[in-house]
Design a protein around this motif. Sequence first.
Motif, mmCIF file in Angstrom:
data_model
loop_
_atom_site.group_PDB
_atom_site.id
_atom_site.type_symbol
_atom_site.label_atom_id
_atom_site.label_comp_id
_atom_site.label_asym_id
_atom_site.label_seq_id
_atom_site.Cartn_x
_atom_site.Cartn_y
_atom_site.Cartn_z
ATOM 1 N N GLY A 151 -15.162 10.692 -3.903
ATOM 2 C CA GLY A 151 -13.957 11.453 -4.239
ATOM 3 C C GLY A 151 -12.757 10.547 -4.051
ATOM 4 N N GLY B 134 -7.682 13.001 -0.365
ATOM 5 C CA GLY B 134 -8.452 12.908 0.875
ATOM 6 C C GLY B 134 -9.249 11.615 0.945
ATOM 7 N N ASP C 179 -14.992 10.096 -9.872
ATOM 8 C CA ASP C 179 -15.449 10.343 -11.246
ATOM 9 C C ASP C 179 -14.318 10.297 -12.271
ATOM 10 N N GLU C 180 -13.062 10.251 -11.799
ATOM 11 C CA GLU C 180 -11.965 10.102 -12.760
ATOM 12 C C GLU C 180 -11.763 8.609 -13.037
ATOM 13 N N ARG D 66 -1.717 15.267 -6.971
ATOM 14 C CA ARG D 66 -1.772 16.428 -7.882
ATOM 15 C C ARG D 66 -0.512 17.295 -7.887
ATOM 16 N N LYS E 120 4.632 20.168 -11.647
ATOM 17 C CA LYS E 120 6.087 20.099 -11.425
ATOM 18 C C LYS E 120 6.670 18.973 -12.275
ATOM 19 N N ALA F 213 -20.962 10.830 -8.265
ATOM 20 C CA ALA F 213 -22.105 10.913 -7.354
ATOM 21 C C ALA F 213 -22.935 12.099 -7.826
ATOM 22 N N ALA G 208 -15.106 13.806 -0.171
ATOM 23 C CA ALA G 208 -13.729 14.306 -0.409
ATOM 24 C C ALA G 208 -13.612 14.607 -1.903
ATOM 25 N N THR G 209 -14.474 15.494 -2.374
ATOM 26 C CA THR G 209 -14.588 15.712 -3.820
ATOM 27 C C THR G 209 -13.740 16.874 -4.332
ATOM 28 N N ARG H 89 -12.797 22.461 -8.284
ATOM 29 C CA ARG H 89 -12.522 22.480 -9.726
ATOM 30 C C ARG H 89 -11.875 23.819 -10.061
ATOM 31 N N ARG I 165 -5.847 20.775 -13.198
ATOM 32 C CA ARG I 165 -6.304 20.099 -11.977
ATOM 33 C C ARG I 165 -6.100 18.582 -12.093
ATOM 34 N N ASP J 263 -10.027 19.699 0.246
ATOM 35 C CA ASP J 263 -10.265 21.045 -0.304
ATOM 36 C C ASP J 263 -11.714 21.511 -0.190
ATOM 37 N N HIS K 194 -4.681 22.674 0.804
ATOM 38 C CA HIS K 194 -3.294 22.229 0.917
ATOM 39 C C HIS K 194 -3.262 20.711 1.076
ATOM 40 N N TRP K 195 -2.250 20.129 0.508
ATOM 41 C CA TRP K 195 -2.047 18.691 0.526
ATOM 42 C C TRP K 195 -2.061 18.139 1.954
ATOM 43 N N PHE L 8 2.086 24.394 3.766
ATOM 44 C CA PHE L 8 2.008 24.384 2.300
ATOM 45 C C PHE L 8 3.418 24.506 1.748
ATOM 46 N N TRP L 9 3.650 23.859 0.591
ATOM 47 C CA TRP L 9 4.939 24.067 -0.087
ATOM 48 C C TRP L 9 4.692 24.294 -1.573
HETATM 49 C C1 LIG Z 1 -1.532 21.177 -10.081
HETATM 50 C C2 LIG Z 1 -1.632 21.167 -8.586
HETATM 51 C C3 LIG Z 1 -0.474 21.308 -7.819
HETATM 52 C C4 LIG Z 1 -0.548 21.322 -6.420
HETATM 53 N N1 LIG Z 1 0.598 21.479 -5.694
HETATM 54 C C5 LIG Z 1 0.531 21.541 -4.350
HETATM 55 C C6 LIG Z 1 1.719 21.743 -3.576
HETATM 56 O O1 LIG Z 1 2.812 21.886 -4.108
HETATM 57 N N2 LIG Z 1 1.588 21.795 -2.217
HETATM 58 C C7 LIG Z 1 0.382 21.654 -1.581
HETATM 59 O O2 LIG Z 1 0.324 21.715 -0.331
HETATM 60 N N3 LIG Z 1 -0.752 21.437 -2.287
HETATM 61 C C8 LIG Z 1 -0.703 21.384 -3.650
HETATM 62 N N4 LIG Z 1 -1.859 21.179 -4.380
HETATM 63 C C9 LIG Z 1 -3.143 21.008 -3.663
HETATM 64 C C10 LIG Z 1 -3.409 19.551 -3.294
HETATM 65 O O3 LIG Z 1 -3.146 18.709 -4.360
HETATM 66 C C11 LIG Z 1 -4.867 19.437 -2.859
HETATM 67 O O4 LIG Z 1 -4.999 20.177 -1.658
HETATM 68 C C12 LIG Z 1 -5.323 17.988 -2.631
HETATM 69 O O5 LIG Z 1 -5.296 17.274 -3.834
HETATM 70 C C13 LIG Z 1 -6.727 17.970 -2.054
HETATM 71 O O6 LIG Z 1 -7.222 16.660 -1.987
HETATM 72 P P1 LIG Z 1 -8.785 16.369 -2.100
HETATM 73 O O7 LIG Z 1 -8.944 14.914 -1.832
HETATM 74 O O8 LIG Z 1 -9.543 17.354 -1.302
HETATM 75 O O9 LIG Z 1 -9.151 16.708 -3.622
HETATM 76 P P2 LIG Z 1 -8.694 15.994 -4.956
HETATM 77 O O10 LIG Z 1 -7.299 15.488 -4.833
HETATM 78 O O11 LIG Z 1 -8.970 16.980 -6.032
HETATM 79 O O12 LIG Z 1 -9.663 14.748 -5.123
HETATM 80 C C14 LIG Z 1 -11.050 14.907 -5.331
HETATM 81 C C15 LIG Z 1 -11.535 13.843 -6.290
HETATM 82 O O13 LIG Z 1 -12.960 13.787 -6.249
HETATM 83 C C16 LIG Z 1 -13.466 13.710 -7.587
HETATM 84 N N5 LIG Z 1 -14.871 14.134 -7.607
HETATM 85 C C17 LIG Z 1 -15.344 15.402 -7.596
HETATM 86 N N6 LIG Z 1 -16.700 15.405 -7.609
HETATM 87 C C18 LIG Z 1 -17.083 14.103 -7.637
HETATM 88 C C19 LIG Z 1 -18.356 13.459 -7.658
HETATM 89 N N7 LIG Z 1 -19.500 14.159 -7.623
HETATM 90 N N8 LIG Z 1 -18.384 12.112 -7.701
HETATM 91 C C20 LIG Z 1 -17.236 11.372 -7.695
HETATM 92 N N9 LIG Z 1 -16.002 11.949 -7.677
HETATM 93 C C21 LIG Z 1 -15.919 13.286 -7.621
HETATM 94 C C22 LIG Z 1 -12.501 14.593 -8.340
HETATM 95 O O14 LIG Z 1 -12.571 14.401 -9.735
HETATM 96 C C23 LIG Z 1 -11.174 14.144 -7.744
HETATM 97 O O15 LIG Z 1 -10.696 12.995 -8.378
HETATM 98 C C24 LIG Z 1 -1.809 21.174 -5.774
HETATM 99 C C25 LIG Z 1 -2.983 21.023 -6.567
HETATM 100 C C26 LIG Z 1 -2.891 21.031 -7.942
HETATM 101 C C27 LIG Z 1 -4.158 20.885 -8.763
#
Ligand SMILES: Cc1cc2nc3c(=O)[nH]c(=O)nc-3n(C[C@H](O)[C@H](O)[C@H](O)COP(=O)(O)OP(=O)(O)OC[C@H]3O[C@@H](n4cnc5c(N)ncnc54)[C@H](O)[C@@H]3O)c2cc1C
Length: 401
Positions: A8, A12, A34-35, A42, A47, A79, A103-104, A107, A124, A273, A290-291, A320-321
């Motif tokens: 991921g 995270g 995977d991206e 995000r 915004k 993965a 840290a995936t 969706r 997303r 997440d 949340h971020w 959260f904001w």
């Molecule tokens: C449009 C949007 C606006 C947001 N605005 C806010 C905000 O204003 N305030 C706030 O607090 N939070 C906000 N968030 C939430 C915040 O962005 C997320 O909580 C944060 O991105 C979580 O991070 P993460 O690493 O868990 O997941 P992600 O950032 O989603 O990263 C996970 C990554 O893993 C990849 N992945 C998934 N499965 C696999 C696999 N099997 N193999 C390889 N890679 C894989 C995914 O494609 C992705 O690139 C927002 C989210 C979105 C979508």
Amino acid sequence: MVHVVVVGAGLGGLRTVEFLRAAGFSGRISLVGDEAHEPYDRPPLSKQILAGTWPEERAALHRGELADLGVTVHLGRSAIGLDGDAVELDDGSQLRYDTLVVATGVRPRRLPGQPDHPELHVLRTLEDCRALRGSISRARSLLVVGAGFIGAEVAATARVAGLEVTMLEALPVPFARVLGEQMGLLCARLQTDNGVTVRCGVRLVDFVVDDGGGIAALLADGSVVAADCGVVGVGTVIDCGWLAGLGVSTEGGLLCDTTGLVEGTGNVYGVGDIAAWRHPTYGDRLRIEHWTSATEQAAVVAQHVAGAEVTRLADAVPYFWSDQYGLTLQLIGRCDLATSVELLHDPGMIKGTVAGYFADGALVAVLAFHAPRLLNRYRRLVAAGASEQEVRSAATELASR
Ligand SMILES: Cc1cc2nc3c(=O)[nH]c(=O)nc-3n(C[C@H](O)[C@H](O)[C@H](O)COP(=O)(O)OP(=O)(O)OC[C@H]3O[C@@H](n4cnc5c(N)ncnc54)[C@H](O)[C@@H]3O)c2cc1C
């Protein structure tokens, strides 16, 4: 050499890598995503980048070269499974690990029967954002299905761009489950004051693809809401299928202890997440999308894996904001625990309104509509679970300043 594999490459995942190096970890690190893009943020996707006020590059999460972190990066690679202590990638290769960090993320949830249509979107990824931005630039009207934070932010961005916006929400009051009715109504007013038509308590039965290229929603009451384009923001789904080999339950996310270790494993951690941590402050299990949580969890996991001192504060509370119409909404703590809500600051308009959420007389959360200075003052009181009386005197004192 010890090998940490991070799957991921979002917030995270990247922060875990950065914190590992910051904590002095000198072993091998592989980052799988995977991206096709290097890790990006995000929040700007609903915004500034959606509005076109930021170039996409500004969302890059890592300043500088990833290679400088001494990490082997596998982008555009999924993965797909586990084979003992090895991650299987979709090109047939395997990465053997000593420690695995998952840290995936999540969706977007799609509605049953949601058609694949170029003018109907979820949000997303950067690709989702580009497609939605393209639609918004051509459209005169937007349909938003789901009045959650993503829907609310997209609605705001589209209204500012001059589109007519209709929002459909199944609940009688938007955000009622998260923020309670009183504050949910204020969030709805923020939309209606800015010209959005908000229709609550409606049930979407089907989508109808318009002859003119637009989309329409057929509602249970027989009415049809048509628009040039639409976005569906109805929550998220978890995908842990590739982790079946761990032999642990992944229903509701990766079940982690207070250090992020996936329970039932000895060397697999969950961040962001996807991860349902036993929360160090509250004791119960929480999956927080949340971020700030993703960032904090990455620090804790990295410090554990590196054998460094864990610097996370024991009194951490969720934060959260959301940005809508030039206002920043901020939430600290947990509204879901609250049994009552009280206005702490009521300037008679949305901007500056601050609400306190209480459970059995103790402060469990504070929601502020564009009052960052006030919100910061309440952070400590939320962490301490301050009494209603303490909170009221703090509110009186803050209001007199
Ligand atoms: C449009 C949007 C606006 C947001 N605005 C806010 C905000 O204003 N305030 C706030 O607090 N939070 C906000 N968030 C939430 C915040 O962005 C997320 O909580 C944060 O991105 C979580 O991070 P993460 O690493 O868990 O997941 P992600 O950032 O989603 O990263 C996970 C990554 O893993 C990849 N992945 C998934 N499965 C696999 C696999 N099997 N193999 C390889 N890679 C894989 C995914 O494609 C992705 O690139 C927002 C989210 C979105 C979508």
